[in-house]
Design a protein around this motif. Structure first.
Motif, PDB file in Angstrom:
ATOM      1  N   ARG A 137       8.789  -6.781  -7.124  1.00 56.99           N
ATOM      2  CA  ARG A 137       7.473  -7.394  -7.332  1.00 56.99           C
ATOM      3  C   ARG A 137       6.409  -6.685  -6.508  1.00 56.99           C
ATOM      4  NH1 ARG A 137       8.247 -13.176  -5.479  1.00 56.99           N
ATOM      5  NH2 ARG A 137       9.165 -12.033  -3.772  1.00 56.99           N
ATOM      6  N   LYS A 138       5.181  -6.678  -7.030  1.00 53.43           N
ATOM      7  CA  LYS A 138       4.059  -6.029  -6.351  1.00 53.43           C
ATOM      8  C   LYS A 138       2.878  -6.993  -6.300  1.00 53.43           C
ATOM      9  CE  LYS A 138       5.424  -1.394  -7.163  1.00 53.43           C
ATOM     10  NZ  LYS A 138       6.754  -1.585  -6.748  1.00 53.43           N
ATOM     11  N   GLY A 139       1.988  -6.780  -5.365  1.00 51.56           N
ATOM     12  CA  GLY A 139       0.742  -7.523  -5.280  1.00 51.56           C
ATOM     13  C   GLY A 139       0.917  -9.011  -5.121  1.00 51.56           C
ATOM     14  N   GLN A 140       0.238  -9.759  -5.974  1.00 52.09           N
ATOM     15  CA  GLN A 140       0.220 -11.216  -5.881  1.00 52.09           C
ATOM     16  C   GLN A 140       1.599 -11.826  -6.097  1.00 52.09           C
ATOM     17  OE1 GLN A 140      -2.493 -13.063  -8.573  1.00 52.09           O
ATOM     18  NE2 GLN A 140      -2.346 -15.052  -7.608  1.00 52.09           N
ATOM     19  N   ASN A 142       4.156 -11.324  -4.582  1.00 53.30           N
ATOM     20  CA  ASN A 142       4.869 -11.427  -3.311  1.00 53.30           C
ATOM     21  C   ASN A 142       4.427 -12.626  -2.484  1.00 53.30           C
ATOM     22  OD1 ASN A 142       6.644  -9.262  -3.503  1.00 53.30           O
ATOM     23  ND2 ASN A 142       5.095  -7.821  -2.855  1.00 53.30           N
TER      24      ASN A 142
END
Length: 52
Positions: A16-19, A21
Motif C-alpha cells: 500500500r502507498k499514500g493514504q 497506510n
C-alpha cells in the motif's frame, strides 16, 4: 513456541502507498479475519463491521 497471531503477519510486505497506510497492515488483516468469522458476506458487511 509462543507466538501471537500478529507475529505471523509482520513479515508480509506492505504494497500500500499514500493514504492506504492509515492503519498497520497486520491490524487490517486481523480485522478482516474477525469480520469473516462474524459472518460478513461482502464488502458492505465488512465496512459496516469496521464502523461499528
Amino acid at each position: 513456541m509462543n507466538k501471537s497471531v500478529l507475529n505471523y503477519f509482520e513479515i508480509l510486505p506492505n504494497p500500500r502507498k499514500g493514504q492506504g497506510n492509515l492503519h498497520k497492515l497486520n491490524d487490517v488483516i486481523i480485522m478482516y479475519i474477525y469480520a469473516i468469522l462474524s459472518d460478513c458476506k461482502d464488502a458492505t458487511d465488512i465496512e459496516y463491521f469496521f464502523r461499528t
